[in-house]
Design a protein around this motif. Structure first.
Motif, PDB file in Angstrom:
ATOM      1  N   GLY A 101      -1.287   7.914   4.680  1.00 39.88           N
ATOM      2  CA  GLY A 101      -1.637   7.873   6.087  1.00 39.88           C
ATOM      3  C   GLY A 101      -2.938   7.165   6.401  1.00 39.88           C
ATOM      4  O   GLY A 101      -3.412   7.212   7.533  1.00 39.88           O
ATOM      5  N   ALA A 102      -3.524   6.490   5.410  1.00 39.27           N
ATOM      6  CA  ALA A 102      -4.729   5.705   5.693  1.00 39.27           C
ATOM      7  C   ALA A 102      -4.375   4.644   6.726  1.00 39.27           C
ATOM      8  O   ALA A 102      -3.223   4.214   6.820  1.00 39.27           O
ATOM      9  CB  ALA A 102      -5.253   5.048   4.422  1.00 39.27           C
ATOM     10  N   LEU A 103      -5.359   4.220   7.501  1.00 38.14           N
ATOM     11  CA  LEU A 103      -5.096   3.151   8.463  1.00 38.14           C
ATOM     12  C   LEU A 103      -4.598   1.908   7.743  1.00 38.14           C
ATOM     13  O   LEU A 103      -3.775   1.157   8.259  1.00 38.14           O
ATOM     14  CB  LEU A 103      -6.351   2.836   9.267  1.00 38.14           C
ATOM     15  N   CYS A 104      -5.115   1.710   6.533  1.00 38.79           N
ATOM     16  CA  CYS A 104      -4.716   0.595   5.696  1.00 38.79           C
ATOM     17  C   CYS A 104      -5.306   0.825   4.313  1.00 38.79           C
ATOM     18  O   CYS A 104      -6.418   1.345   4.200  1.00 38.79           O
ATOM     19  CB  CYS A 104      -5.233  -0.712   6.287  1.00 38.79           C
ATOM     20  N   SER A 105      -4.572   0.479   3.281  1.00 37.36           N
ATOM     21  CA  SER A 105      -5.096   0.533   1.915  1.00 37.36           C
ATOM     22  C   SER A 105      -4.926  -0.839   1.290  1.00 37.36           C
ATOM     23  O   SER A 105      -3.836  -1.429   1.353  1.00 37.36           O
ATOM     24  CB  SER A 105      -4.358   1.577   1.077  1.00 37.36           C
ATOM     25  N   HIS A 106      -6.010  -1.348   0.722  1.00 34.89           N
ATOM     26  CA  HIS A 106      -5.995  -2.651   0.057  1.00 34.89           C
ATOM     27  C   HIS A 106      -6.153  -2.414  -1.439  1.00 34.89           C
ATOM     28  O   HIS A 106      -7.199  -1.938  -1.887  1.00 34.89           O
ATOM     29  CB  HIS A 106      -7.142  -3.528   0.552  1.00 34.89           C
ATOM     30  N   VAL A 107      -5.129  -2.735  -2.201  1.00 31.08           N
ATOM     31  CA  VAL A 107      -5.159  -2.612  -3.648  1.00 31.08           C
ATOM     32  C   VAL A 107      -5.644  -3.951  -4.190  1.00 31.08           C
ATOM     33  O   VAL A 107      -5.051  -4.998  -3.898  1.00 31.08           O
ATOM     34  CB  VAL A 107      -3.757  -2.266  -4.201  1.00 31.08           C
ATOM     35  N   CYS A 108      -6.731  -3.905  -4.958  1.00 31.79           N
ATOM     36  CA  CYS A 108      -7.403  -5.149  -5.357  1.00 31.79           C
ATOM     37  C   CYS A 108      -7.633  -5.251  -6.859  1.00 31.79           C
ATOM     38  O   CYS A 108      -7.825  -4.238  -7.542  1.00 31.79           O
ATOM     39  CB  CYS A 108      -8.777  -5.227  -4.682  1.00 31.79           C
ATOM     40  N   SER A 109      -7.644  -6.480  -7.341  1.00 35.19           N
ATOM     41  CA  SER A 109      -8.073  -6.804  -8.704  1.00 35.19           C
ATOM     42  C   SER A 109      -9.427  -7.485  -8.596  1.00 35.19           C
ATOM     43  O   SER A 109      -9.593  -8.408  -7.780  1.00 35.19           O
ATOM     44  CB  SER A 109      -7.095  -7.772  -9.369  1.00 35.19           C
ATOM     45  N   VAL A 110     -10.372  -7.048  -9.416  1.00 36.70           N
ATOM     46  CA  VAL A 110     -11.713  -7.635  -9.383  1.00 36.70           C
ATOM     47  C   VAL A 110     -11.625  -9.089  -9.830  1.00 36.70           C
ATOM     48  O   VAL A 110     -11.087  -9.406 -10.893  1.00 36.70           O
ATOM     49  CB  VAL A 110     -12.686  -6.848 -10.290  1.00 36.70           C
ATOM     50  N   SER A 111     -12.143  -9.978  -8.984  1.00 36.74           N
ATOM     51  CA  SER A 111     -12.162 -11.395  -9.342  1.00 36.74           C
ATOM     52  C   SER A 111     -13.568 -11.866  -9.690  1.00 36.74           C
ATOM     53  O   SER A 111     -13.728 -12.787 -10.485  1.00 36.74           O
ATOM     54  CB  SER A 111     -11.569 -12.253  -8.230  1.00 36.74           C
ATOM     55  N   GLU A 112     -14.571 -11.223  -9.092  1.00 35.93           N
ATOM     56  CA  GLU A 112     -15.966 -11.555  -9.396  1.00 35.93           C
ATOM     57  C   GLU A 112     -16.832 -10.331  -9.143  1.00 35.93           C
ATOM     58  O   GLU A 112     -16.455  -9.437  -8.374  1.00 35.93           O
ATOM     59  CB  GLU A 112     -16.478 -12.689  -8.504  1.00 35.93           C
ATOM     60  N   GLY A 124     -12.746  -8.551  -4.721  1.00 39.60           N
ATOM     61  CA  GLY A 124     -11.398  -8.301  -5.214  1.00 39.60           C
ATOM     62  C   GLY A 124     -10.346  -9.112  -4.504  1.00 39.60           C
ATOM     63  O   GLY A 124     -10.380  -9.257  -3.279  1.00 39.60           O
ATOM     64  N   THR A 125      -9.416  -9.647  -5.282  1.00 35.76           N
ATOM     65  CA  THR A 125      -8.242 -10.308  -4.729  1.00 35.76           C
ATOM     66  C   THR A 125      -7.245  -9.215  -4.341  1.00 35.76           C
ATOM     67  O   THR A 125      -6.985  -8.306  -5.128  1.00 35.76           O
ATOM     68  CB  THR A 125      -7.611 -11.252  -5.764  1.00 35.76           C
ATOM     69  N   VAL A 126      -6.726  -9.286  -3.137  1.00 39.22           N
ATOM     70  CA  VAL A 126      -5.796  -8.268  -2.653  1.00 39.22           C
ATOM     71  C   VAL A 126      -4.435  -8.477  -3.304  1.00 39.22           C
ATOM     72  O   VAL A 126      -3.816  -9.532  -3.155  1.00 39.22           O
ATOM     73  CB  VAL A 126      -5.673  -8.314  -1.115  1.00 39.22           C
ATOM     74  N   ASP A 127      -3.982  -7.448  -4.036  1.00 41.01           N
ATOM     75  CA  ASP A 127      -2.675  -7.480  -4.692  1.00 41.01           C
ATOM     76  C   ASP A 127      -1.594  -6.841  -3.826  1.00 41.01           C
ATOM     77  O   ASP A 127      -0.418  -7.199  -3.931  1.00 41.01           O
ATOM     78  CB  ASP A 127      -2.729  -6.734  -6.031  1.00 41.01           C
ATOM     79  N   ASP A 128      -2.002  -5.877  -2.997  1.00 38.33           N
ATOM     80  CA  ASP A 128      -1.038  -5.175  -2.161  1.00 38.33           C
ATOM     81  C   ASP A 128      -1.762  -4.600  -0.953  1.00 38.33           C
ATOM     82  O   ASP A 128      -2.941  -4.230  -1.046  1.00 38.33           O
ATOM     83  CB  ASP A 128      -0.377  -4.041  -2.955  1.00 38.33           C
ATOM     84  N   VAL A 129      -1.061  -4.547   0.160  1.00 41.53           N
ATOM     85  CA  VAL A 129      -1.568  -3.923   1.377  1.00 41.53           C
ATOM     86  C   VAL A 129      -0.567  -2.842   1.757  1.00 41.53           C
ATOM     87  O   VAL A 129       0.627  -3.102   1.880  1.00 41.53           O
ATOM     88  CB  VAL A 129      -1.716  -4.934   2.536  1.00 41.53           C
ATOM     89  N   ILE A 130      -1.064  -1.622   1.907  1.00 38.67           N
ATOM     90  CA  ILE A 130      -0.204  -0.492   2.241  1.00 38.67           C
ATOM     91  C   ILE A 130      -0.588  -0.005   3.633  1.00 38.67           C
ATOM     92  O   ILE A 130      -1.741   0.356   3.881  1.00 38.67           O
ATOM     93  CB  ILE A 130      -0.349   0.636   1.203  1.00 38.67           C
ATOM     94  N   LEU A 131       0.393  -0.027   4.527  1.00 40.28           N
ATOM     95  CA  LEU A 131       0.190   0.396   5.907  1.00 40.28           C
ATOM     96  C   LEU A 131       0.923   1.715   6.138  1.00 40.28           C
ATOM     97  O   LEU A 131       1.912   1.998   5.460  1.00 40.28           O
ATOM     98  CB  LEU A 131       0.712  -0.668   6.872  1.00 40.28           C
ATOM     99  N   PRO A 132       0.468   2.505   7.115  1.00 40.31           N
ATOM    100  CA  PRO A 132       1.172   3.767   7.400  1.00 40.31           C
ATOM    101  C   PRO A 132       2.564   3.481   7.956  1.00 40.31           C
ATOM    102  O   PRO A 132       2.818   2.416   8.535  1.00 40.31           O
ATOM    103  CB  PRO A 132       0.277   4.446   8.433  1.00 40.31           C
TER     104      PRO A 132
END
Length: 158
Positions: A101-112, A124-132
């Motif tokens: 139920g987060a407004l948005c979740s950004h799943v990231c891989s560290v790039s630098e 972080g490079t965004v690997d996935d965006v999870i919306l409610p």
């Protein structure tokens, strides 16, 4: 800077043993659309810092008012063991927990990374965006202003 209202996010990560870690931050935000990327500044003394460094992954969960009770455990190190007690979390594989139920979740891989003062800035490079599921609902983000949580009235278009 206490007078600059900032949205509150819960940054989460998973260590090598599968344990979840997290902290509340106002120092997270979008960085670029190309490539899609986020950034978060984490104090090098924070318990999640070495977890992100080793795993190379983090998730930024933008908090909604309905999650206000989570703010204190994630903001206080002495309440670390209570952070994931409530059933507000889902597993996101090696990225660790995502806030339901987060407004948005950004799943990231560290790039630098970049060290500055007492903090490391993780890019972080965004690997996935999870919306409610209920994307049409009116957002009610948690804001931090002058050292305390403030509520936002239903946003109006200006």
């Amino acid at each position: 800077m206490r007078l600059v209202a900032s949205s509150v996010s819960l940054v989460t990560a998973c260590d090598d043993a599968g344990e979840w870690h997290g902290m509340a931050v106002t120092s997270a935000g979008s960085l670029s659309m190309s490539p899609p990327s986020m950034m978060v500044a984490v104090n090098r003394t924070a318990s999640i810092h070495p977890v992100i460094m080793r795993s190379g992954r983090f998730t930024i969960n933008l908090m909604d008012e309905s999650h206000a009770a989570l703010l204190e455990p994630f903001a206080r190190s002495d309440m670390r063991d209570r952070r994931f007690e409530v059933d507000d979390w889902v597993e996101a594989g090696s990225s660790g927990p995502v806030l339901k139920g987060a407004l948005c979740s950004h799943v990231c891989s560290v790039s630098e990374t970049h060290d500055f003062g007492t903090h490391t800035v993780f890019f972080g490079t965004v690997d996935d965006v999870i919306l409610p599921q209920d994307i049409a609902r009116s957002p009610a983000p948690i804001l931090w202003l002058n050292g305390r949580r403030v509520s936002v009235a239903t946003p109006q278009t200006i």
